[in-house]
Scaffold this active site. Sequence first.
Site, PDB file in Angstrom:
ATOM      1  N   VAL A   1       2.570   0.476 -18.836  1.00 15.29           N
ATOM      2  CA  VAL A   1       2.035   1.504 -19.726  1.00 15.29           C
ATOM      3  C   VAL A   1       1.588   2.731 -18.933  1.00 15.29           C
ATOM      4  O   VAL A   1       2.083   3.844 -19.147  1.00 15.29           O
ATOM      5  CB  VAL A   1       0.875   0.953 -20.575  1.00 15.29           C
ATOM      6  CG1 VAL A   1       0.209   2.073 -21.378  1.00 15.29           C
ATOM      7  CG2 VAL A   1       1.376  -0.128 -21.523  1.00 15.29           C
ATOM      8  N   GLY A   2       0.654   2.553 -18.013  1.00 18.51           N
ATOM      9  CA  GLY A   2       0.180   3.678 -17.225  1.00 18.51           C
ATOM     10  C   GLY A   2       1.281   4.312 -16.395  1.00 18.51           C
ATOM     11  O   GLY A   2       1.356   5.540 -16.264  1.00 18.51           O
TER      12      GLY A   2
ATOM     13  N   LYS B   1      -3.966  -0.945 -34.793  1.00 14.39           N
ATOM     14  CA  LYS B   1      -3.183  -1.430 -33.657  1.00 14.39           C
ATOM     15  C   LYS B   1      -3.625  -2.843 -33.267  1.00 14.39           C
ATOM     16  O   LYS B   1      -2.786  -3.714 -32.960  1.00 14.39           O
ATOM     17  CB  LYS B   1      -3.359  -0.476 -32.471  1.00 14.39           C
ATOM     18  CG  LYS B   1      -2.897  -0.988 -31.104  1.00 14.39           C
ATOM     19  CD  LYS B   1      -1.400  -1.006 -30.957  1.00 14.39           C
ATOM     20  CE  LYS B   1      -0.961  -1.547 -29.582  1.00 14.39           C
ATOM     21  NZ  LYS B   1      -1.303  -0.702 -28.453  1.00 14.39           N
TER      22      LYS B   1
ATOM     23  N   GLY C   1       1.696   0.379 -13.870  1.00 22.09           N
ATOM     24  CA  GLY C   1       2.407  -0.691 -14.551  1.00 22.09           C
ATOM     25  C   GLY C   1       3.207  -0.197 -15.729  1.00 22.09           C
ATOM     26  O   GLY C   1       3.569   0.981 -15.815  1.00 22.09           O
TER      27      GLY C   1
ATOM     28  N   GLU D   1      -4.255 -12.323 -22.118  1.00 21.19           N
ATOM     29  CA  GLU D   1      -5.523 -11.806 -22.634  1.00 21.19           C
ATOM     30  C   GLU D   1      -6.047 -12.673 -23.790  1.00 21.19           C
ATOM     31  O   GLU D   1      -6.426 -12.169 -24.841  1.00 21.19           O
ATOM     32  CB  GLU D   1      -5.334 -10.356 -23.083  1.00 21.19           C
ATOM     33  CG  GLU D   1      -4.995  -9.423 -21.927  1.00 21.19           C
ATOM     34  CD  GLU D   1      -4.644  -8.019 -22.392  1.00 21.19           C
ATOM     35  OE1 GLU D   1      -5.302  -7.064 -21.923  1.00 21.19           O
ATOM     36  OE2 GLU D   1      -3.720  -7.876 -23.217  1.00 21.19           O
TER      37      GLU D   1
END
Length: 310
Positions: A13-14, A186, A11, A269
Amino acid sequence: MGLKFLIVGAGAVGGYFGGRLLEAGEDVTFLVRPKRRKQLEKTGLVLKSVKGDATLDPPLIEKRETGIFDVILLSTKAYQLDNVLPELTGFMHKETVILPLLNGMEHLETLDRYFNKDVVLGGLCFIESTLTNEGHILHTSSGHRLTVGERNGEMSERVKRIAASFDKTNADVRTSIHISEEMWRKYLFIATLSGITTLFNGPVGPIRDSDEGRAFTHQLIDEIVTVIRHTGEPIGNDFADKAWRQVMKLSDETKASMQKDKEKGLPVEADHIPGYLLRLAEVNECFTPFLQAIYANLKVYDQWRKDDSR
């Protein structure tokens, strides 16, 4: 001998950081679902980035296929984590490490329960990227930073080896002996940005430019910092000021990935970003009206998604 990386998912990020590793010639495999595999086999892994485009031919596997890896880079959404974990043990040897890049902190508790705590590193990234309808990874800001470290504050050989694997990649990868503090920083930033952009349903510019939006953002930051301090984490005195400065530096068009997911009608989330902070607040008896408003807004959105899918 180089490290073998398993990137869980391909996706925003990965797919980006795994793609940069693959582009640099590192040993990288992506664990994907059948639908994503078909898409990637047709188009390749496409990075559209302000730092340079790339189209790559990634090695792909699905669950129940075989392979043993040294580093598992985990960047799923938090609500996907429980379903992913049972798939990972078959790809691990006794010295495999997990590098999680999820938002928030609650996932560390989940990973520690499922694996030996020593297996799980600390990690975070700053990147503004999204997955397009075509399955391309669109990277739209100059930042593409990944930070990794041991949660006990040591500088280990395994962290050095991971960083060395990224040395020749087109990405900003760093190590830290203060990774837990950096992860909390973060968390504060992403909880603030996702909170204001989802609640006000738009980019940061108009929120920041209005007196009411600026006041809300200030008070939200102070509220979150109060909750974090009650956990006993050794956080710095500059937490609130630095988070505010980060928000002030953002471009007017910036939206949290959660807001982008909301606009696409995707899951969010809610329980893992504001929800976890609210659970900490309840335990420590913190007053959190701004977090509660953000959480309520996201839960109403969740209900709308459920009703709309009937």
